[in-house]
Design an enzyme around this catalytic site. Structure first.
Site, PDB file in Angstrom:
ATOM      1  N   ALA A 150       0.173  -4.892  -9.053  1.00 11.02           N
ATOM      2  CA  ALA A 150       0.729  -5.994  -9.837  1.00 11.02           C
ATOM      3  C   ALA A 150      -0.317  -6.537 -10.808  1.00 11.02           C
ATOM      4  O   ALA A 150      -0.204  -6.367 -12.020  1.00 11.02           O
ATOM      5  CB  ALA A 150       1.240  -7.106  -8.929  1.00 11.02           C
ATOM      6  N   THR A 151      -1.357  -7.150 -10.249  1.00 13.41           N
ATOM      7  CA  THR A 151      -2.309  -7.847 -11.118  1.00 13.41           C
ATOM      8  C   THR A 151      -3.025  -6.911 -12.073  1.00 13.41           C
ATOM      9  O   THR A 151      -3.421  -7.335 -13.154  1.00 13.41           O
ATOM     10  CB  THR A 151      -3.357  -8.638 -10.302  1.00 13.41           C
ATOM     11  OG1 THR A 151      -3.897  -7.777  -9.322  1.00 13.41           O
ATOM     12  CG2 THR A 151      -2.744  -9.836  -9.633  1.00 13.41           C
TER      13      THR A 151
ATOM     14  N   LYS B 235       8.867  -5.803   2.177  1.00  5.36           N
ATOM     15  CA  LYS B 235       7.449  -5.457   2.212  1.00  5.36           C
ATOM     16  C   LYS B 235       6.795  -6.465   3.145  1.00  5.36           C
ATOM     17  O   LYS B 235       6.714  -7.652   2.833  1.00  5.36           O
ATOM     18  CB  LYS B 235       6.813  -5.529   0.820  1.00  5.36           C
ATOM     19  CG  LYS B 235       5.315  -5.280   0.875  1.00  5.36           C
ATOM     20  CD  LYS B 235       4.621  -5.492  -0.457  1.00  5.36           C
ATOM     21  CE  LYS B 235       3.119  -5.649  -0.235  1.00  5.36           C
ATOM     22  NZ  LYS B 235       2.395  -5.922  -1.474  1.00  5.36           N
TER      23      LYS B 235
END
Lengths: 265, 78
Positions: A214-215, A105
């Site tokens: 993610a977060t 990525k």
């Protein structure tokens, strides 16, 4: 088996010839503990997750890489924290060596305040990494022109942001995301800015092939429950996109027939 | 001899290879191909003076006085 599970089961995400049953890619950033992270990853149903590359510390307890191997979750290393193509290429090379994957990525950010991609360095790094045999998942601005440029340079997937990393502001320019999707022939993964489940469902309704976050999970008050919420949101959005929504109308349209009504005095 | 590892000074025996250093740091024994002998993935990569040293070259790559080594692994990250 219900209709829903049949549909989603037969609708894998395919990237670089690899099939994934889940269209949710969950990053590992922001989790306070490895144990908690493992539980959230499993609840989310993700089969692919991002990791960052940092200096090895003998003090670190437990291995994230081992946790992912043990749970059969494929790893997608990122180049987070790189500001130049040169740093990103070296980080990608290290990741390929350490984790034995040529997937990366690619993140090349302009500054720490916005964390927005630096388009010029991103294009340069994509070119170099494709030349070196990497499968580049390019984290990009929500710019249809740039996204197409990255695809033409050989990116394996393009990953436009919904809004800046960690903001939870959702998808700020849905029109651009739709444009990117309509012109792309590689998978489009909505990456960054997701705040809650409806943002992920919207990304899928706009036609994205997958969502990366993610977060939104790891920093939610209940990460395991939020992981599960996203699992369903991505499926719901995908099904809705394929089902074909009704057109928007200016005026109301009754769904009950007017004929045959009872008459009252 | 003195080298720099992940930004810190470190002293290591003369004639040490990259394999020696990785084993010292991780506590894992390595076979000549650079894989851990315990059969599990070691999951680290090495750059020597800003150039990646492939796993297969670790044993054959001798360290030199003043070398700057970076040893990295996967950590949590979006």
């Amino acid at each position: 088996m219900t209709t829903t599970s049949i549909r989603t089961h037969n609708d894998p995400l395919v990237i670089d010839g690899v099939e994934f049953g889940s269209r949710l890619i969950m990053g590992t950033g922001g989790a306070p503990s490895l144990d908690g992270l493992g539980a959230a990853l499993i609840a989310s149903g993700t089969e692919l997750t991002t990791v960052a590359m940092r200096r090895y510390s003998p003090a670190e307890t437990g291995s994230l890489f081992q946790l992912l191997l043990d749970n059969g979750i494929r790893v997608l290393p990122n180049t987070a924290g790189c500001f130049t193509a040169k740093d990103a290429v070296l980080t990608a090379e290290l990741a390929r060596e350490a984790l034995e994957t040529d997937w990366v990525k690619l993140e090349v950010i302009a500054d720490e305040h916005t964390l927005l991609p630096d388009a010029v360095e991103l294009v340069d790094a994509t070119e170099q990494l494709v030349d070196r045999g990497f499968k580049v998942f390019a984290y990009t601005n929500d710019d249809p022109v740039l996204a197409l440029r990255l695809e033409n340079l050989g990116a394996t997937a393009v990953m436009p942001l919904g809004s800046p990393i960690g903001t939870g502001l959702g998808i700020l320019n849905p029109h651009n995301i739709e444009l990117i999707v309509s012109r792309a022939s590689v998978p489009v993964v909505l990456d960054a800015g997701i705040g809650t489940a409806s943002d992920a469902a919207l990304a899928m309704e706009l036609g994205c092939d997958a969502v990366l976050l993610a977060t939104a999970v790891t920093r939610a008050q209940n990460p395991v429950q939020m992981g599960e919420a996203f699992k369903h949101a991505v499926v719901a959005g995908r099904l809705a996109k394929q089902a074909g929504r009704i057109p928007r109308r200016e005026h109301a349209l009754a769904s009950s027939a007017m004929e045959g009504r009872a008459e009252f005095l | 001899m003195n080298i720099k590892l992940n930004g810190d000074h470190r002293s290591i025996g003369d004639g040490a290879s990259v394999t020696t250093l990785v084993t010292e740091l991780t506590g894992r024994a390595l076979d000549p191909s650079g894989q851990a002998t315990d059969g599990r993935k070691i999951g680290v990569a090495v750059a020597r003076n800003s150039a990646v040293v492939p796993r297969s070259q670790w044993a054959a790559t001798a360290l030199a006085e003043g070398d700057e080594l970076e040893i990295v692994t996967a950590v949590q990250g979006g």
